[in-house]
Write a protein that holds these residues in place. Structure first.
Motif, PDB file in Angstrom:
ATOM      1  N   SER A  93     -55.029   5.580  73.024  1.00  0.00           N
ATOM      2  CA  SER A  93     -55.211   6.725  73.929  1.00  0.00           C
ATOM      3  C   SER A  93     -54.097   7.742  73.726  1.00  0.00           C
ATOM      4  CB  SER A  93     -55.233   6.245  75.381  1.00  0.00           C
ATOM      5  OG  SER A  93     -56.312   5.369  75.616  1.00  0.00           O
ATOM      6  N   ALA A  94     -52.861   7.259  73.576  1.00  0.00           N
ATOM      7  CA  ALA A  94     -51.731   8.163  73.339  1.00  0.00           C
ATOM      8  C   ALA A  94     -51.899   8.906  72.021  1.00  0.00           C
ATOM      9  CB  ALA A  94     -50.428   7.373  73.349  1.00  0.00           C
ATOM     10  N   SER A  95     -52.365   8.197  70.982  1.00  0.00           N
ATOM     11  CA  SER A  95     -52.561   8.829  69.675  1.00  0.00           C
ATOM     12  C   SER A  95     -53.643   9.900  69.747  1.00  0.00           C
ATOM     13  CB  SER A  95     -52.928   7.767  68.630  1.00  0.00           C
ATOM     14  OG  SER A  95     -51.895   6.817  68.485  1.00  0.00           O
ATOM     15  N   LEU A  96     -54.749   9.586  70.414  1.00  0.00           N
ATOM     16  CA  LEU A  96     -55.829  10.564  70.553  1.00  0.00           C
ATOM     17  C   LEU A  96     -55.347  11.801  71.301  1.00  0.00           C
ATOM     18  CD1 LEU A  96     -58.770   8.157  71.494  1.00  0.00           C
ATOM     19  CD2 LEU A  96     -58.673   9.576  69.446  1.00  0.00           C
ATOM     20  N   GLY A  97     -54.626  11.569  72.412  1.00  0.00           N
ATOM     21  CA  GLY A  97     -54.138  12.704  73.197  1.00  0.00           C
ATOM     22  C   GLY A  97     -53.142  13.554  72.436  1.00  0.00           C
TER      23      GLY A  97
END
Length: 726
Positions: A26-30
């Protein structure tokens, strides 16, 4: 033919999780969405698959990046393959494969090359105790900057600060230029705060000041310019809510009525063991009712609530009990509204525990949730800070893994014929077999075939098809006349025939006549034995008046160049300037950004004496002859190599603390230094590579390992190709 580092290389951001379940993907996508918002194109790479987190099927992270952001990324290396190489202590091979995946990640991006590559690091799990080790090696191999991804409780900032500090230690600490900052995921609202952290106009974070103050208290570097809270993403129950179909998969439940299970989300669960009259609070939107299959009152109450317009998530029946047909018929109108009904054989208590153990990972086919999470995380990233700091200068480094990968790849593309005069020497035979098998070069062994075959039998080497073995006795005579002609009256037929008994001389004549593209020798010969025939028969290139040498030193974090450590005993200032320029050009040809340090025992104007003046004059001449190069000197070794020392001793130098090419004042200093570093620090050195000749001839150390010979053959093949295609 261009080295990978000759084209602009995207900056690499390595996302390092501090524990399981912090929301790494999720952090990478954001972050990637945030980068796109400020106009930076990013690619994605997950180097290693982790089966215990991913489960069967395709890699979840790579699939989500593709479906959510439309970016294609190479599939990660299987966990079994990664662990096999770790067990065999073959980290170098593992990292070379990572470099290949990195290049694939760049090539898969449509249109222009990405400016950044976001790399998902290894998650520490009970099964994988190697996470820190692998993440550290990933950072070095990819020359990556680190973003820690963590989570914690704002009530206990000490624990959070210590956790971040501990994980940063593997990358040089929080104050290191390599460590950018952190993204804190799923953070509860600060005590007394009603709202999550928001973005101010212009994209700046409004992080709770109490949290920052507490973090500074326990780790002052956390909120400095060196280490930033890049994002503080609040907990949002709606964004971790699974669909009913995800619950069914996790519990291996069977549907009695699937209804709208693919779209309804489970915002909460209620274990209903009491009568329906005492469980009325449970019949609310998004709630999953968990009850025994024989509790007709709960089933009927759920149906009634649904028919009254309450969009519950569904009903999960336990204990393997099924409602009778009459009950199902009575509930039919509720089922028509889309309410899912599932059943499991486990008891209610066990089922509730199983629900509690469900992970928060986004399923690959839940595009709606993936897009919502991506937008939400991106909204809590400090966009202005990213814009200001990702363009900040970060010294370009070529890692050992990237260098080895590049050598092999470029040599394979070169497809050159390399003669090996020490054709029956065991290490040379093995290296030739490897080069032939991997397509690194077409090797020619000068030796009798039976001698080579005996060596192969004794060492268990399989001689590949196509490996050339030439008996030198069968060809010596045809090089006598060309050698007499080449030496211009300095030898006659008798002396030429005598000198050609030396296979190094014979191989050098083959090179001079363009029958081969390069020569490698020295496993059992001295440097003089290898170099002297080259001086006499190949001679120097038109732009140079001398031949010199360099070693590629594969330090833990980067590859640097040492010159001259093998040929010139005591060069004067003019010769030293030429060595500096030759070494810089060689470094650049192999993808190393040249920042040349002229080494002496003093720095700047602090010293005097003949030796220092020679280096000072050589620096002046080199700058004059190559004004486009970054060259500085005199510099002491520590001032050239170590950033903190360089800032102190030569604060205005463009090279100090960042040098990639080290030019030593004489052979005594250069040879001693290279051997001290090689042996004491267990550094692999590739070379010496000779520079300044018309055609590539390279010398080996007599203590060379098989891999050393393989890489020297690769170097020679690349030199040959660059000579043909400058």
């Amino acid at each position: 033919m261009t080295p990978r580092n000759a084209r602009p290389q995207p900056q690499v951001l390595l996302m390092v999780p501090t524990s399981v379940g912090v929301g790494l993907t999720s952090a990478s996508l954001g972050l990637m969405q945030a980068l796109d918002t400020i106009g930076l194109k990013a690619g994605f790479l997950k180097p290693f698959r982790q089966d215990e987190l991913n489960g069967p099927g395709p890699d979840r992270s790579t699939a989500l990046v593709s479906s959510t952001l439309g970016l294609e990324a190479p599939p990660p290396m299987p966990q079994a393959e990664m662990e096999r190489l770790l067990r065999q202590d073959r980290l170098d091979v593992l990292m070379e494969q990572v470099i290949e995946l990195h290049d694939q990640a760049i090539e898969r991006q449509a249109g222009t090359a990405p400016e950044l590559i976001v790399v998902e690091g290894v998650v520490p799990t009970a099964h994988g105790t190697y996470a820190t080790q692998l993440n550290t090696h990933l950072a070095h191999a990819l020359n990556a900057r680190i973003i820690l991804v963590g989570s914690g409780d704002t009530v206990e900032p000490r624990v959070l600060a210590e956790q971040l500090d501990m994980h940063a230690q593997a990358f040089g600490g929080i104050g290191s230029a390599r460590t950018l900052g952190c993204i804190l995921m799923r953070m509860p609202n600060p005590p007394g705060s009603e709202a999550p952290p928001l973005l101010a106009p212009g994209g700046r974070m409004q992080v709770d000041e109490r949290l920052l103050a507490e973090l500074r208290r326990y780790s002052p570097a956390l909120a400095t310019d060196r280490f930033h809270l890049i994002g503080v993403v609040p907990y949002n129950a709606a964004l971790i809510a699974p669909r009913v179909v995800d619950v069914a998969r996790a519990l291996n439940a069977r549907f009695l009525s699937e209804g709208d299970a693919a779209n309804r989300r489970v915002l909460s669960t209620s274990l209903c063991a009491r009568s329906a009259a005492n469980a009325l609070h449970a019949f609310r939107p998004g709630n999953l009712i968990v009850t025994s299959g024989d509790r007709d009152d709960i089933v009927l109450a759920s149906a009634l609530a649904t028919m009254n317009g309450v969009p519950m998530a569904g009903v999960l029946l336990t204990n393997g009990y099924m409602p009778n047909d009459n009950m199902i018929e009575m509930c039919r109108p509720a089922l028509k509204t889309g309410m899912p009904v599932l059943a499991v054989d486990t008891d209610s208590f066990t089922t509730a525990k199983d629900l509690g153990r469900m992970g928060n990972d986004i399923p690959m086919d839940d595009l709606e949730r993936a897009e919502q999470v991506t937008r939400f995380v991106a909204e809590h990233i400090d966009l202005q800070w990213l814009k200001d700091h990702l363009s900040r200068g970060y010294a370009s480094r070529l890692s050992p893994s990237a260098f080895r990968y590049q050598l092999v790849k470029l040599a394979q593309q070169a497809d050159r014929r390399i003669v090996l005069p020490e054709g029956s020497e065991p290490r040379t035979v093995e290296a030739a077999a490897i080069c032939q098998q991997r397509g690194i070069a077409r090797c020619v062994l000068l030796a009798r075939r039976e001698e080579v075959e005996e060596v192969a039998r004794n060492r268990g080497i399989e001689l590949p098809e196509g490996l050339e073995i030439i008996d030198p006795e069968s060809i010596r005579v045809r090089y006598i006349a060309p050698m007499v002609e080449r030496r211009g009256g300095k030898v006659n037929a008798l002396t030429a025939e005598d000198q050609l008994q030396d296979n190094v001389v014979l191989g050098t004549m083959m090179l001079q006549l363009d029958e081969v593209d390069g020569l490698v020798s020295g496993a059992i010969h001295t440097t003089a034995n290898t170099v002297r025939p080259a001086f006499q028969l190949i001679k120097t290139a038109p732009d140079y008046r001398q031949v010199s040498s360099i070693f590629f030193m594969l330090l833990p974090e980067q590859v640097v160049v040492y010159g001259d450590c093998a040929v010139n005993p005591d060069p004067d200032a003019e010769a030293l300037a030429e060595i500096a320029i030759q070494s810089a050009r060689s470094a650049q040809a192999f993808g190393i950004e040249p920042r040349v340090a002229m080494i002496s025992y003093s720095t700047g104007e602090s010293g005097s004496g003949v030796d220092v003046e020679k280096v000072r004059e050589a620096t002046r001449l080199a700058r004059q002859q190559a004004p486009d190069l970054l060259i500085d000197g005199p510099l002491q070794y520590d001032a050239a190599a170590i950033e903190s020392v360089g800032r102190q001793k030569a604060p205005d130098s463009p090279v100090a603390g960042r040098a990639t090419v080290f030019v030593f004042p004489d052979l005594n200093t250069g040879n001693t230094t290279y051997k001290a570093v090689q042996r004491s620090a267990r550094v692999v050195s590739v070379g010496p590579m000779l520079q300044g000749l018309n055609k590539p001839v390279n010398d080996l150390s007599r203590g060379a390992l098989v891999d050393d010979i393989v890489y020297t053959i690769a170097l020679t093949a690349i030199q040959a190709a660059q000579r043909m295609n400058p």
